[in-house]
Write a protein that holds these residues in place. Structure first.
Motif, short mmCIF file in Angstrom:
data_model
loop_
_atom_site.label_atom_id
_atom_site.label_comp_id
_atom_site.label_asym_id
_atom_site.label_seq_id
_atom_site.Cartn_x
_atom_site.Cartn_y
_atom_site.Cartn_z
N GLY A 35 0.86 -1.18 0.00
CA GLY A 35 0.00 0.00 0.00
C GLY A 35 0.90 1.23 0.00
N SER A 36 0.30 2.40 -0.13
CA SER A 36 1.11 3.62 -0.23
C SER A 36 1.60 4.10 1.14
N THR A 37 0.88 3.74 2.20
CA THR A 37 1.19 4.29 3.53
C THR A 37 2.63 4.06 4.00
N PRO A 38 3.18 2.83 3.88
CA PRO A 38 4.53 2.63 4.43
C PRO A 38 5.66 3.07 3.50
N LEU A 64 2.58 -9.36 4.16
CA LEU A 64 1.26 -9.67 4.72
C LEU A 64 0.40 -10.45 3.75
N ASP A 65 0.57 -10.14 2.45
CA ASP A 65 -0.42 -10.66 1.50
C ASP A 65 0.12 -10.61 0.08
N GLU A 66 -0.64 -11.18 -0.83
CA GLU A 66 -0.27 -11.18 -2.25
C GLU A 66 -1.53 -11.39 -3.08
N ARG A 77 2.55 -6.66 -8.32
CA ARG A 77 2.69 -7.92 -7.56
C ARG A 77 3.44 -7.53 -6.29
N TYR A 78 2.90 -7.89 -5.12
CA TYR A 78 3.48 -7.37 -3.88
C TYR A 78 4.93 -7.81 -3.71
N ARG A 79 5.26 -9.00 -4.21
CA ARG A 79 6.67 -9.42 -4.13
C ARG A 79 7.55 -8.40 -4.86
N LEU A 129 2.08 -2.38 9.72
CA LEU A 129 0.74 -2.49 9.14
C LEU A 129 0.27 -1.14 8.60
N GLY A 130 -0.45 -1.19 7.48
CA GLY A 130 -1.30 -0.09 7.07
C GLY A 130 -2.73 -0.53 7.38
N ILE A 131 -3.69 0.21 6.89
CA ILE A 131 -5.09 -0.22 7.11
C ILE A 131 -5.94 0.22 5.92
N GLY A 132 -6.88 -0.61 5.56
CA GLY A 132 -7.80 -0.24 4.49
C GLY A 132 -8.87 0.71 5.02
N GLY A 135 -11.21 -0.89 7.21
CA GLY A 135 -10.67 -1.47 8.44
C GLY A 135 -9.89 -2.75 8.22
N HIS A 136 -9.63 -3.14 6.96
CA HIS A 136 -8.89 -4.39 6.79
C HIS A 136 -7.41 -4.21 7.12
N ILE A 137 -6.83 -5.26 7.69
CA ILE A 137 -5.37 -5.32 7.86
C ILE A 137 -4.90 -6.55 7.12
N GLY A 138 -3.70 -6.45 6.47
CA GLY A 138 -3.39 -7.44 5.44
C GLY A 138 -4.53 -7.29 4.44
N PHE A 139 -5.09 -8.41 4.02
CA PHE A 139 -6.31 -8.34 3.21
C PHE A 139 -7.45 -9.04 3.95
N ASN A 140 -7.45 -8.90 5.27
CA ASN A 140 -8.54 -9.49 6.06
C ASN A 140 -9.72 -8.53 6.02
N GLN A 158 -15.05 -2.25 -2.23
CA GLN A 158 -14.41 -1.04 -1.68
C GLN A 158 -12.89 -1.11 -1.84
N THR A 159 -12.31 -2.24 -1.47
CA THR A 159 -10.85 -2.39 -1.56
C THR A 159 -10.40 -2.36 -3.02
N ARG A 160 -11.17 -3.01 -3.90
CA ARG A 160 -10.77 -3.02 -5.31
C ARG A 160 -10.89 -1.60 -5.89
N ALA A 164 -7.67 0.49 -7.28
CA ALA A 164 -7.69 0.68 -8.74
C ALA A 164 -6.66 1.71 -9.18
N ARG A 165 -6.30 2.64 -8.25
CA ARG A 165 -5.31 3.67 -8.62
C ARG A 165 -3.96 3.06 -8.99
N PHE A 166 -3.70 1.85 -8.50
CA PHE A 166 -2.44 1.18 -8.86
C PHE A 166 -2.59 0.37 -10.16
N PHE A 167 -3.81 0.31 -10.70
CA PHE A 167 -4.09 -0.51 -11.89
C PHE A 167 -4.76 0.36 -12.97
C1 GLP Z 1 -3.89 -2.88 0.60
C2 GLP Z 1 -2.98 -3.78 1.46
C3 GLP Z 1 -3.03 -3.42 2.92
C4 GLP Z 1 -2.90 -1.91 3.07
C5 GLP Z 1 -4.06 -1.22 2.38
C6 GLP Z 1 -4.04 0.29 2.53
O1 GLP Z 1 -5.19 -3.30 0.51
N1 GLP Z 1 -3.29 -5.18 1.32
O2 GLP Z 1 -2.00 -4.09 3.59
O3 GLP Z 1 -2.85 -1.57 4.42
O4 GLP Z 1 -3.94 -1.54 1.02
O5 GLP Z 1 -3.41 0.89 1.45
P1 GLP Z 1 -2.87 2.37 1.43
O6 GLP Z 1 -1.73 2.39 2.39
O7 GLP Z 1 -2.41 2.59 0.01
O8 GLP Z 1 -3.99 3.24 1.82
#
Ligand code: GLP
Length: 255
Positions: A35-38, A64-66, A77-79, A129-132, A135-140, A158-160, A164-167
């Motif tokens: 994500g952009s936060t870190p 956290l996720d892929e 690709r997160y890797r 961690l960032g957060i969606g 409220g998601h962390i990772g992709f939970n 919502q997450t997609r 979308a800004r990355f796609f």
């Molecule tokens: C993705 C990641 C999360 C991240 C979230 C927030 O969905 N899987 O780990 O916290 O985005 O993204 P951003 O930091 O760009 O707002």
């Protein structure tokens, strides 16, 4: 929870970098978020590495996720994202072999999830961690088990939309499924460092810090973790009822 509220994202990022460099035990496993936060935090780690003050050489990193099914060479690709930020002597000293990510290209994603859970089992020392906005962390995503381990996840609309800004701003290009550490996997980390900036995160952070623990706001599970540091900017802290109190506590600890 230790809560830092900084006037700006830049100042919040500097606080997060200081916390990480003081508290991450070098040589151990660092949990890394996308994500952009870190991204600003990773800038600081590269700067500190260049200055000889910090290194991830000899440490390992766990994502956290892929996304499932994303092309091997896709820049999102997160890797690839994490390798570009962290891997190499010119970055943080992290070796490519020491960067672990769930295998989103495996023939059996379910097996890949089980394999990742096993790989991470020795334990993460500090998890970034960032957060969606939901409220998601990772992709939970909302509604998942609070006790989940690494699993296949389905992204919310919502997450997609958010991602979308990355796609090319095209939601149809955003993958629909992912592999993600579960909430119990994330909770197994010894220390957690959560960053949230901007008004889009304000409602989620209100829930995470002052709401009831609920699968509807997955990040609220962190209230059960004994060692969480949260770094916010004023915009992300805007809905906190006790913001002044958290600032007083933070200042008294950091005198
Ligand atoms: C993705 C990641 C999360 C991240 C979230 C927030 O969905 N899987 O780990 O916290 O985005 O993204 P951003 O930091 O760009 O707002």
């Amino acid at each position: 929870m230790r809560i830092a509220i900084a006037p700006t994202q830049a100042e919040g990022t500097a606080i997060a970098a200081r916390v990480l460099m003081e508290r991450f035990e070098q040589g151990k496993a660092l949990g890394v978020a996308t994500g952009s936060t870190p991204l600003g935090l990773y800038d600081k780690l590269r700067e500190a590495h260049a200055a000889g003050e910090f290194t991830l050489a000899g440490s390992s990193a766990y994502a956290l996720d892929e996304y499932i099914g994303i092309d091997a060479d896709h820049p999102q690709r997160y890797r690839n994202v994490l390798a570009a930020e962290l891997v190499g002597e010119d970055k943080t000293g992290l070796k490519d072999d020491d960067l672990h990510t769930p295998d989103g290209l495996a023939d059996s994603p379910a097996q890949a999830a089980a394999d990742y859970e096993q790989a991470i089992a020795p334990g993460v020392d500090l998890q970034i961690l960032g957060i969606g906005s939901d409220g998601h962390i990772g992709f939970n995503e909302p509604g998942g088990s609070l006790a989940s381990r690494t699993h296949i996840g389905v992204l919310t609309e919502q997450t997609r939309t958010d991602n979308a800004r990355f796609f090319d701003n095209d939601i149809d290009k955003v993958p629909t499924h992912c592999l993600t550490q579960g909430l119990a996997t994330i909770m197994s980390a010894k220390k957690i460092l959560l960053l949230a900036f901007g008004e889009k995160k304000a409602e989620a952070m209100k829930q995470v810090i002052e709401g009831a623990v609920s699968a509807f706001w997955p990040g609220t599970i962190l209230q059960h973790h004994p060692d969480v540091t949260i770094v916010l900017d004023e915009a992300a802290a805007a809905q906190l009822q006790l913001a002044d109190y958290y600032k007083t506590i933070w200042e008294s600890w950091n005198k």
